[in-house]
Design a protein around this motif. Sequence first.
Motif, mmCIF file in Angstrom:
data_model
loop_
_atom_site.group_PDB
_atom_site.id
_atom_site.type_symbol
_atom_site.label_atom_id
_atom_site.label_comp_id
_atom_site.label_asym_id
_atom_site.label_seq_id
_atom_site.Cartn_x
_atom_site.Cartn_y
_atom_site.Cartn_z
ATOM 1 N N UNK A 50 23.865 -89.240 -20.673
ATOM 2 C CA UNK A 50 23.705 -88.580 -21.962
ATOM 3 C C UNK A 50 24.879 -88.826 -22.907
ATOM 4 N N UNK A 51 25.984 -89.291 -22.369
ATOM 5 C CA UNK A 51 27.166 -89.529 -23.183
ATOM 6 C C UNK A 51 27.201 -90.947 -23.768
ATOM 7 N N UNK A 52 26.206 -91.761 -23.421
ATOM 8 C CA UNK A 52 26.238 -93.162 -23.836
ATOM 9 C C UNK A 52 24.908 -93.580 -24.451
ATOM 10 N N UNK A 53 24.880 -94.775 -25.011
ATOM 11 C CA UNK A 53 23.677 -95.299 -25.641
ATOM 12 C C UNK A 53 22.685 -95.794 -24.589
ATOM 13 N N UNK A 73 35.242 -93.804 -17.851
ATOM 14 C CA UNK A 73 34.503 -92.544 -17.800
ATOM 15 C C UNK A 73 33.735 -92.410 -16.490
ATOM 16 N N UNK A 74 33.127 -93.501 -16.037
ATOM 17 C CA UNK A 74 32.358 -93.468 -14.790
ATOM 18 C C UNK A 74 33.268 -93.175 -13.600
ATOM 19 N N UNK A 75 34.433 -93.800 -13.574
ATOM 20 C CA UNK A 75 35.366 -93.586 -12.463
ATOM 21 C C UNK A 75 35.944 -92.177 -12.535
ATOM 22 N N UNK A 76 36.230 -91.720 -13.760
ATOM 23 C CA UNK A 76 36.744 -90.362 -13.932
ATOM 24 C C UNK A 76 38.050 -90.144 -13.193
ATOM 25 N N UNK A 77 38.198 -88.954 -12.660
ATOM 26 C CA UNK A 77 39.416 -88.596 -11.923
ATOM 27 C C UNK A 77 39.146 -88.605 -10.423
ATOM 28 N N UNK A 78 38.437 -89.635 -9.988
ATOM 29 C CA UNK A 78 38.064 -89.746 -8.578
ATOM 30 C C UNK A 78 39.289 -89.920 -7.689
ATOM 31 N N UNK A 79 39.276 -89.232 -6.564
ATOM 32 C CA UNK A 79 40.346 -89.401 -5.576
ATOM 33 C C UNK A 79 40.061 -90.576 -4.659
ATOM 34 N N UNK A 80 38.792 -90.992 -4.598
ATOM 35 C CA UNK A 80 38.409 -92.066 -3.682
ATOM 36 C C UNK A 80 38.520 -93.443 -4.316
ATOM 37 N N UNK A 81 38.309 -93.521 -5.633
ATOM 38 C CA UNK A 81 38.314 -94.810 -6.320
ATOM 39 C C UNK A 81 39.288 -94.768 -7.492
ATOM 40 N N UNK A 82 40.193 -95.734 -7.527
ATOM 41 C CA UNK A 82 41.155 -95.858 -8.612
ATOM 42 C C UNK A 82 40.776 -97.058 -9.478
#
Length: 258
Positions: free
Chosen positions: A6-9, A48-57
């Motif tokens: 919803x945040x994207x086109x 934005x997709x990665x966000x503040x993930x602890x598993x993926x940098x």
Amino acid sequence: MNDIYQHFRKDEEPFIDQALEWKRVVTEQYRIKLTDFLDPREQVILTSVIGHSDEVKLGLFGGFQESERKRAILYPEYAEPMINDYQIQAFEVTYPNKFASIEHRELLGSLMGIGLKRQKFGDFIFAGDIRQFVCSEEVAEFVFFHLTHIGRVKVGLEKIPLSELHIPEQHVEIREDTVSSLRLDTVCSQVTRQSRQKAQALVKNGLVKVNWKLIEDTSYSLLEGDMLSVRGFGRFKLTNIDGKTKKGRWRLTIAKQK
């Protein structure tokens, strides 16, 4: 996770799906994922997709700090990518500069003409008579042997280290503005200091690009991270959309490239 769309086109959904798949691979297989070169808007989406993930940098690099197009590395928390992990090769074009000139569109067209997609190439550097560019290491040998002409000019290529790139001095003017809406004609009017009617004419006459794509719809809605190019006026990046004022106008931070 579907809420992210919803945040994207709508036309950005395939890239979001790709980013989610990259994230899944890193999470489930616990390995590094290196992407092609991403434009600034794609970098915003991926971040934005990665966000503040602890598993993926997430790391981004395009050959030099100020680069516009960058490769991304998605990696598990145990890893720490180095510059070499981005696998970027720099080239300098050798050509008879006393008798011929090479324009940006000619270099891009010739690189595309040898059968490679735009995502395999990063920024082009034009400094005086110097013509340099960066590409993915996996296509470097192919480029080296197949790029023999740019337009009608016979050229050669020299592999150079990233440290020998002639980084142009950045001239950026930061503006803080407000607009009544995020429509393309409204923002175009603001950044060019033209009337809304004149801005609409620019769009309808094919003089405006968003993220390097020609847009002729005046109602097209802009988003944070978009690059706006207006022929005759320059390029503008919407670096931040900072919410609304009390009067309902959108606050924008815009970087104009001089």
